[in-house]
Motif scaffolding. Structure first.
Motif: not given
Lengths: 128, 492
Positions: A108-109, A104-105, A101
């Motif tokens: 994305x950020x 992926x964070x 996670x």
């Protein structure tokens, strides 16, 4: 509380210390990876709690002593160890899901710092 | 075959999950998931029927006799929860096809069904097992797959919500393991029935009380009792619609079941209520949860988040029933487990229909939708009325027993609060109804009703809302019997 009690229960002190360290990292750090490390330390303290309570003083490890079934042999309790084997697997699974996670964070950020993520989320919410 | 139903209940979805991974095509994986979840429902209904006729079922895994071996133990309480969980699973899985194809990218769809079935089998496992450590293992199976399911949401905030849930959920689970470990130290057994016999001898020990504390916090985190609910609103808001419908109706319910099982069956009602004063701890938390979260829900603009806050409030009602410490109160709790699963399932599925057509669940985006999607919004209205507790819906049955429970204890202010907070529910449901029916539709003229593959399951739940609202005899009978079983503790 007497000094003897403090010393003879040293395993619990180690457990409590690790637990508090892990919990503190978990709460105080904003970096997601550090949070996962804190969670790991926290969970490890529980592993230690289980493993140390399976120890019977003066006992051998729970492996059959030859000749089998003769003489009085005192074994430690193997059950907590087996339970913790399961819990370690669970811990690894939790860590890997958490790290996945975090990756992926980051995608994305562009950051894994909690306050920066919160700022980005607040901006997008205001824009909506 | 029928002797092995308890293990099949868990094994069927558990084995179907890896097969979903190997099936490359989403539709095929979906077919398998539907089959497995309907099989689970059939097994759960058969178990409930068997338990109602013959009493407690005990199944020794691998023929290792309990208390050494792992025992699956089915009584009225968990047979009831099994039916709730597998029933929602069976209704959500056909719904998932269209909804998930719209919200999850094609390559990940088989993965979605694998995680979905794992989550289902984890929840069923927690419910059916009679072994404490087994509870933890299944809890982690269901939680880990739930984190993955939530992270599949479209918005990037799904990732941060899943991460936050992972941290808080793992802390909760670890607290539960600590509690289980301390109980094992004191009794040397992990079997629940065995523990129930051995624990009264060591009631006075501080270790048991500390274990009780750890377990309380762990369960309350898992069931999202105020103020430990912080993971829930975002997780429900950003998860894919089908996941939200499934999780909102099952995950927290199973956590409530765990709490009841540990505190009433293992520790026993006398210890929980007389020694540990569990009722006096939970009562204020439940009341604050109901009042504050209903108020917060009123001010939400994202309807999924509105419903999520409402869920936290509804969990408050369930805990309120428990804190009456009477059979009537517990009956209300167990009824509301079932009824809330029906109403929240229907509401979140209606939101999934809206998401499917207009791609948003913002309250302003839903303006005038009542004319464009009449069936979807009608489902929302009936679900909403049920949430408020209007007669002829299941919500009324729960509220009725909750108020009966309060009056039985002579706590009429609590009864009044339950009525007042129902009005708060009316306010937040009305905001959506007002937007959908009394505003003009500004959007695309092409917007049509959701496809029947979404509407069918949604209306199936709506119909159940009405059916069990009108004919509550059967559900009340089972819930009361389950409540009596819990209050009586375990019989040797």
């Amino acid at each position: 509380m007497s000094f003897d009690l403090l010393v003879s229960h040293y395993n619990y002190w180690i457990v409590i210390f690790l637990m508090m360290v892990g919990f503190y990292i978990l709460i105080s750090r904003g970096n997601l990876i550090k949070k996962i490390v804190g969670l790991n330390v926290f969970q490890t303290s529980v592993f230690m709690l289980y493993i140390s309570m399976g120890k019977v003083s003066g006992a051998t490890p729970p492996i059959l002593v030859y000749p089998y079934g003769e003489g009085d042999v005192l074994y430690s309790n193997p059950l907590p160890h087996v339970l913790i084997l399961t819990a370690i697997v669970v811990g690894i699974a939790t860590t890997s899901v958490g790290l996945a996670l975090a990756v992926r964070i980051k995608e994305a950020y562009g950051t894994i710092e909690e306050d920066e993520i919160n700022a980005i989320e607040a901006r997008t919410e205001a824009a909506e | 075959m029928s002797a092995h139903l308890p293990i099949l209940q868990v094994v069927v979805p558990l084995l179907a999950a890896p097969f979903c991974l190997f099936l490359k095509r989403g539709r095929v994986a979906w077919g398998l998931a539907v089959l497995a979840s309907w099989a689970a429902l059939a097994i759960a209904l058969a178990l409930l029927d068997q338990v109602m006729r013959e009493g407690v079922l005990s199944y020794a895994i691998g023929d290792w006799a309990p208390p050494i071996g792992i025992e699956y133990r089915v009584d009225v309480v968990n047979a009831w929860v099994l039916v709730i969980v597998s029933g929602i699973g069976a209704i959500v899985s056909p719904y998932a096809m269209a909804s998930i194809e719209r919200e999850v990218e094609a390559g990940r769809i088989p993965l979605f069904y694998a995680a979905y079935l794992l989550c289902l089998s984890g929840l069923l496992g927690i419910t059916i097992t009679g072994d404490m450590f087994n509870v933890f293992v299944f809890l982690e199976i269901s939680s880990l797959s739930a984190y993955a399911l939530i992270a599949l949401g479209q918005a990037r905030r799904a990732l941060t919500s899943a991460f936050r849930y992972l941290i808080m959920g793992s802390v909760g689970a670890t607290f539960i393991v600590i509690g289980i470990g301390l109980l094992y130290v004191m009794t040397g057994t992990l079997n629940m029935a065995d523990l129930a016999q051995l624990l009264p001898e060591v009631w006075d020990s501080r270790t048991v009380k500390v274990a009780y504390g750890f377990l309380t916090v762990g369960f309350c985190l898992k069931l999202a009792l105020f103020p430990l609910h912080l993971w829930l609103p975002n997780a429900y808001t950003y998860a894919p619609s089908a996941v939200t419908a499934f999780m909102a109706s099952t995950a927290t319910k199973v956590a409530v079941y765990m709490l009841l099982r540990f505190f009433l069956t293992i520790f026993g009602a006398p210890f929980s209520f007389d020694v540990m004063a569990l009722d006096r701890v939970l009562l204020p938390l439940a009341l604050v949860a109901i009042a504050s979260m209903s108020l917060v829900a009123i001010f939400q603009v994202n309807v999924k988040r509105l419903l999520a806050y409402s869920s936290v409030a509804q969990i408050g009602y369930m805990i309120l029933g428990l804190s009456f410490a009477t059979v009537t109160g517990l009956t209300a709790t167990l009824l509301h487990l079932f009824n809330h699963a029906l109403m929240k399932g229907a509401l979140f599925m209606a939101m999934g229909c809206v998401m499917y057509r207009i791609g948003s669940v913002h309250i302003n985006a839903m303006a005038g939708l009542g004319r464009r999607m009449p069936w979807t919004m009608a489902a929302f209205v009936v679900g909403g009325l049920s949430l408020v507790g209007v007669p002829l819906t299941v919500g009324f049955v729960s509220k009725w027993y909750l108020i009966l429970g309060a009056l039985e204890r002579g706590w009429w202010p609590v009864a009044i609060l339950v009525l007042l907070t129902s009005l708060l529910a009316l306010v937040y449901i009305w905001r959506v109804v007002e937007a959908a029916y009394f505003r003009d539709f500004p959007g695309d003229e092409q917007t049509r009703e959701a496809p029947w593959t979404l509407l069918g399951p949604t209306w199936a739940l709506v119909a159940l809302n009405l059916y069990f609202g009108i004919d509550a005899g059967r559900t009340v009978q089972i819930a009361r019997q389950a409540a009596e079983t819990l209050m009586a503790g375990i019989s040797p």
